[in-house]
Design a protein around this motif. Structure first.
Motif, PDB file in Angstrom:
ATOM      1  N   ALA A  20     -16.994 -16.173   4.637  1.00  0.00           N
ATOM      2  CA  ALA A  20     -18.216 -16.852   5.090  1.00  0.00           C
ATOM      3  C   ALA A  20     -19.024 -15.972   6.034  1.00  0.00           C
ATOM      4  O   ALA A  20     -20.253 -15.912   5.945  1.00  0.00           O
ATOM      5  CB  ALA A  20     -17.852 -18.171   5.782  1.00  0.00           C
ATOM      6  N   TRP A  40     -21.672 -22.882   6.707  1.00  0.00           N
ATOM      7  CA  TRP A  40     -20.373 -22.489   6.193  1.00  0.00           C
ATOM      8  C   TRP A  40     -19.686 -21.523   7.160  1.00  0.00           C
ATOM      9  O   TRP A  40     -18.511 -21.695   7.501  1.00  0.00           O
ATOM     10  CB  TRP A  40     -20.526 -21.859   4.812  1.00  0.00           C
ATOM     11  CG  TRP A  40     -19.248 -21.355   4.196  1.00  0.00           C
ATOM     12  CD1 TRP A  40     -17.993 -21.899   4.342  1.00  0.00           C
ATOM     13  CD2 TRP A  40     -19.078 -20.227   3.346  1.00  0.00           C
ATOM     14  NE1 TRP A  40     -17.065 -21.169   3.627  1.00  0.00           N
ATOM     15  CE2 TRP A  40     -17.709 -20.137   2.998  1.00  0.00           C
ATOM     16  CE3 TRP A  40     -19.961 -19.283   2.839  1.00  0.00           C
ATOM     17  CZ2 TRP A  40     -17.207 -19.143   2.171  1.00  0.00           C
ATOM     18  CZ3 TRP A  40     -19.460 -18.297   1.999  1.00  0.00           C
ATOM     19  CH2 TRP A  40     -18.092 -18.225   1.675  1.00  0.00           C
ATOM     20  N   LYS A 175     -18.527 -27.182   2.572  1.00  0.00           N
ATOM     21  CA  LYS A 175     -18.410 -26.522   1.264  1.00  0.00           C
ATOM     22  C   LYS A 175     -18.821 -27.474   0.141  1.00  0.00           C
ATOM     23  O   LYS A 175     -19.574 -27.093  -0.752  1.00  0.00           O
ATOM     24  CB  LYS A 175     -16.974 -26.040   1.053  1.00  0.00           C
ATOM     25  CG  LYS A 175     -16.755 -25.325  -0.253  1.00  0.00           C
ATOM     26  CD  LYS A 175     -15.316 -24.865  -0.386  1.00  0.00           C
ATOM     27  CE  LYS A 175     -15.098 -24.198  -1.723  1.00  0.00           C
ATOM     28  NZ  LYS A 175     -13.711 -23.785  -1.902  1.00  0.00           N
TER      29      LYS A 175
END
Length: 183
Positions: A20, A40, A175
């Motif tokens: 990420a 994220w 997510k």
């Protein structure tokens, strides 16, 4: 056994956080909105950080003041992370949800469910200690440290462990929202 599970969780959290973190600036993900990459990355980094703190707490074999100071640092991080999720993190997820089919109401419901399931409000018990002797030294640091030393260490660890589960589920929520348009 618990240490092995925590170590395995840290490995997974670290790999996800690394992915990420790099996606934020990677040209391969230039088409992904910055808010989604930031959401994220922050969720993954905070989760990784708290997995790391659980292991460090478990491995701290020094009793007495060294362990108490370590717990004090964790209490400050708990409060700061909880604030991030409640403020900036929630705001980012709501902004992302506003452009998704699920909508903001579904994300708000999911966020509240996570907070209630993991009883995030219990972190408030340590609010008085935030930045009094962990990361900053208040003029009354010794008094705060003495008071903190009287807190139940098992309860503290349980709150920390619950927060790790919360941060993991937040990362999954993020997510899902980004990838499937649903919380």
């Amino acid at each position: 056994m618990r240490t092995e599970l925590n170590s395995k969780a840290l490995v997974g959290a670290s790999q996800n956080a690394e992915k990420a973190f790099h996606a934020v600036g990677d040209q391969e993900f230039a088409h992904v909105p910055a808010s989604e990459k930031t959401a994220w990355a922050m969720a993954a980094v905070i989760h990784c950080d708290f997995c790391r703190l659980v292991i460090a707490y478990e491995e701290c074999t020094r009793e007495g003041l060294a362990r108490l100071l370590w717990m004090a640092d964790i209490s400050s991080k708990l409060f700061e992370a909880r604030n991030w999720y409640s403020n900036a993190g929630s705001k980012i997820l709501r902004e992302i949800a506003s452009a998704k089919p699920c909508g903001v109401a579904a994300v708000n419901k999911a966020i509240e469910q996570l907070k209630n399931t993991h009883q995030i409000h219990r972190i408030n018990k340590f609010e008085d200690y935030r930045n009094k002797f962990g990361y900053h030294y208040d003029e009354n640091a010794i008094a705060y440290l003495q008071k903190f030393g009287g807190e139940n260490a098992n309860e503290f660890f349980e709150i920390l462990s619950s927060f790790v589960k919360f941060s993991s589920e937040w990362a999954k929520l993020t997510k899902n929202l980004i990838q499937t348009n649903a919380p």
